[in-house]
Design an enzyme around this catalytic site. Structure first.
Site, mmCIF file in Angstrom:
data_model
loop_
_atom_site.group_PDB
_atom_site.id
_atom_site.type_symbol
_atom_site.label_atom_id
_atom_site.label_comp_id
_atom_site.label_asym_id
_atom_site.label_seq_id
_atom_site.Cartn_x
_atom_site.Cartn_y
_atom_site.Cartn_z
ATOM 1 N N SER A 1 -0.775 24.641 -8.816
ATOM 2 C CA SER A 1 -2.344 24.484 -8.715
ATOM 3 C C SER A 1 -2.684 25.729 -7.776
ATOM 4 O O SER A 1 -2.281 26.946 -7.934
ATOM 5 C CB SER A 1 -2.530 23.244 -8.409
ATOM 6 O OG SER A 1 -3.996 22.827 -8.463
ATOM 7 N N ASP B 1 -4.535 20.983 -19.487
ATOM 8 C CA ASP B 1 -4.654 20.779 -18.139
ATOM 9 C C ASP B 1 -6.050 20.561 -17.882
ATOM 10 O O ASP B 1 -7.052 21.231 -17.980
ATOM 11 C CB ASP B 1 -4.125 22.023 -17.399
ATOM 12 C CG ASP B 1 -3.854 22.052 -15.797
ATOM 13 O OD1 ASP B 1 -4.753 21.168 -15.302
ATOM 14 O OD2 ASP B 1 -2.922 22.313 -15.481
ATOM 15 N N HIS C 1 -1.608 18.167 -15.636
ATOM 16 C CA HIS C 1 -1.880 19.277 -14.467
ATOM 17 C C HIS C 1 -0.439 19.700 -14.146
ATOM 18 O O HIS C 1 0.116 18.913 -13.175
ATOM 19 C CB HIS C 1 -2.663 18.622 -13.380
ATOM 20 C CG HIS C 1 -2.887 19.755 -12.465
ATOM 21 N ND1 HIS C 1 -3.211 20.916 -12.742
ATOM 22 C CD2 HIS C 1 -3.021 19.644 -10.960
ATOM 23 C CE1 HIS C 1 -3.496 21.690 -11.723
ATOM 24 N NE2 HIS C 1 -3.386 20.978 -10.526
#
Length: 531
Positions: A252, A471, A499
């Site tokens: 991320s 995602d 994710h």
């Protein structure tokens, strides 16, 4: 970072992959049923391109108080960055792993000034020949890498030491602090999607107060927790563990740190895995709220396939969810505690369950409760997501996330944020609307420090970017764009929901990433894996 994790007025506009990798092993409250090479230059790249003072028109400019945050220390003996590279690193037992505290300059442009503390956690290699260190970062920004390293699945990576660190401002690494307890309860519960000018003004005042509380308690630290400073820290840690090149797995927001490292230190890159890529260019037409809208639709389709009680079509299921949001906007919903479920907490509770398909059954359960007028389930998930403990105190990431995001964000002020919100509602009718305007950073009390040059990583060895088509937090378009923008990057795709992809139960992804980290071999171009 506004283009990476769009922070709204509530603290937890988004969470990192840590929520899936680490927080699921925690039990806050009572759950519902089933719920270095010394020959290299010792100085960091100079002259960081920054946003400067010409933007962010509504940020106040209060005097920085002379407070000394926990973790401020005297610099090691010597001068310049050499004093930090030459410091001793003492690894001590830390549960089943080893931990070490080291010093870094508060400002890498002034290495002879104030120093701060960084915490590392290492799980040593158990196989030969040793390949060095792989650093891991869970994203956020504002989440502790030590927690990720402690529980990291090392299958196939036994030749590596796995090291996680708490970035500056985070966890045990000189943490940012702000107001706590009841004050933070009121802040996270307030209406974040204003219906009129009075609610809008209340939101602006609340965000100013929150930011001021962080400045009063954190002082000069608040000005020096940008991603640029963190990347310089990461290179220092590379030196201190004795590696000539950096091997790294970032999730991320951690993909931004890895990409920025490749830009600043291309000749020191080893093997970088960037999973759940962010909007590196900050110009994507796709916004984060669209990712959550898509995941809500996927949940609704799953719900209908399960013959769930929320509706006979995906549209009906989504309408049931927004009905809860609308009801709690008019009147907060009672729970089994002395607190009520407000609209912002309901939205947070739903978002928290959209990070992976494995969380959908729990979301269905708490939505069924909410339909009957009981907000306990959604409040539980919102508290879990916000890291609110049973004692009413919040985890430190509640402060580190907005503090880092806002110093990394060059904003156009309050009016610009409100206009962005209007545009967001056009492309993301659910979370673009109920997420509300991003008003924390426009009134943050320190100036931003943003790297403005294109990040291309020119000269870096091959980099592996991993993206998931479904995602929610970092839409797949970001991964495609990052792989195109970084000159040496290659994209590995997971066709599925969730994710982040590495270590999420897909052998095709795990095998490709491990092979790259161990041998340097990239998967064939265009490789797509399926759940």
């Amino acid at each position: 970072m506004s283009g990476v994790l769009r922070i709204r007025s509530r603290l937890s506009a988004c969470a990192a992959l840590l929520a899936a990798l680490v927080l699921t092993s925690c039990s806050p409250g009572t759950p519902l049923p089933n719920p270095l090479d010394p020959s290299e230059s010792t100085d960091p790249p100079s002259a960081t391109p920054s946003a400067g003072p010409t933007d962010h028109p509504d940020r106040p400019a209060p005097a920085v108080p002379d407070v000394e945050p926990e973790g401020f220390v005297d610099p090691p003996p010597g001068t310049g960055m050499a004093r930090y590279h030459d410091q001793d690193v003492t690894w001590l037992p830390c549960g089943a792993a080893l931990c070490a505290d080291v010093s870094a300059p508060l400002d890498h442009d002034e290495p002879d000034g104030q120093a701060l503390t960084l915490r590392m956690l290492k799980v040593p290699a158990t196989a030969e020949p040793r390949l060095g260190t792989v650093f891991v970062n869970p994203g956020g920004p504002g989440y502790p890498g030590t927690s990720l390293a402690a529980g990291f699945d090392r299958t196939g990576l036994e030749q590596y030491d796995v090291v996680g660190w708490d970035p500056r401002g985070v966890g045990a690494s000189t943490p940012v602090t702000c107001f706590q307890g009841e004050d933070l309860d009121a802040f996270t519960a307030m209406d974040t999607s204003p219906d009129d000018s009075a609610e809008e003004q209340a939101l602006i005042v609340a965000n100013r107060s929150f930011g001021q509380s962080c400045l009063e308690r954190s002082g000069p630290l608040l000005e020096h927790i940008s991603s640029v400073q963190t990347v310089h820290d990461l290179d220092l840690l590379r030196v201190l563990v004795g590696d000539e090149r950096l091997s790294y797995v970032g999730y991320s927001y951690g993909t931004y740190l890895g990409a920025l490292y490749a830009e600043l230190y291309p000749d020191r890159v080893g093997r970088l895995v960037l999973d759940g890529a962010v909007d590196l260019s900050r110009t994507s037409e796709t916004i984060q709220a669209q990712g959550f809208d898509r995941s809500l639709t996927a949940f609704a389709e799953w719900c209908v396939a399960q013959r769930c009680s929320l509706g006979e079509s995906p549209t009906a299921v989504v309408e049931q969810v927004t009905r809860v949001f609308d009801q709690t906007d008019v009147q907060p919903m009672p729970t089994r505690s002395d607190r009520q479920l407000t609209q912002s907490l309901a939205v947070t509770g739903v978002i928290s369950r959209l990070y992976s398909e494995a969380r959908w059954p729990g979301l269905l359960q708490v939505l069924e409760l909410a339909r009957e007028g009981d907000g306990s389930g959604l409040l539980f998930y919102a508290d879990e997501f916000n890291e609110r403990g049973a004692d009413g105190r919040y985890g430190q990431s509640a402060f580190a996330f907005p503090a880092t995001s806002c110093v990394d964000t060059a904003d156009g002020g309050i009016e610009d944020a409100l206009q962005d919100w209007e545009r967001a509602q056009e492309v993301a009718p659910v979370f673009g609307r109920y997420g509300g305007p991003a008003l924390t950073c426009p009134v943050w009390p320190v100036e931003p420090d943003v790297w403005q040059e294109p990040i291309r990583g020119a000269g870096a060895p091959p980099v592996l970017v991993v993206g998931t088509t479904g995602d929610s937090a970092t839409p797949y378009e970001y991964a495609v764009a990052m792989a195109e923008q970084l000159e040496s990057a290659q994209l590995l795709t997971l066709e599925g929901e969730g994710h982040g992809a590495f270590r999420q139960g897909t052998p095709c992804i795990d095998g490709a990433v491990v092979r790259y980290l161990v041998t340097g071999e990239l998967p064939p171009p265009g490789t797509r894996c399926r759940e």
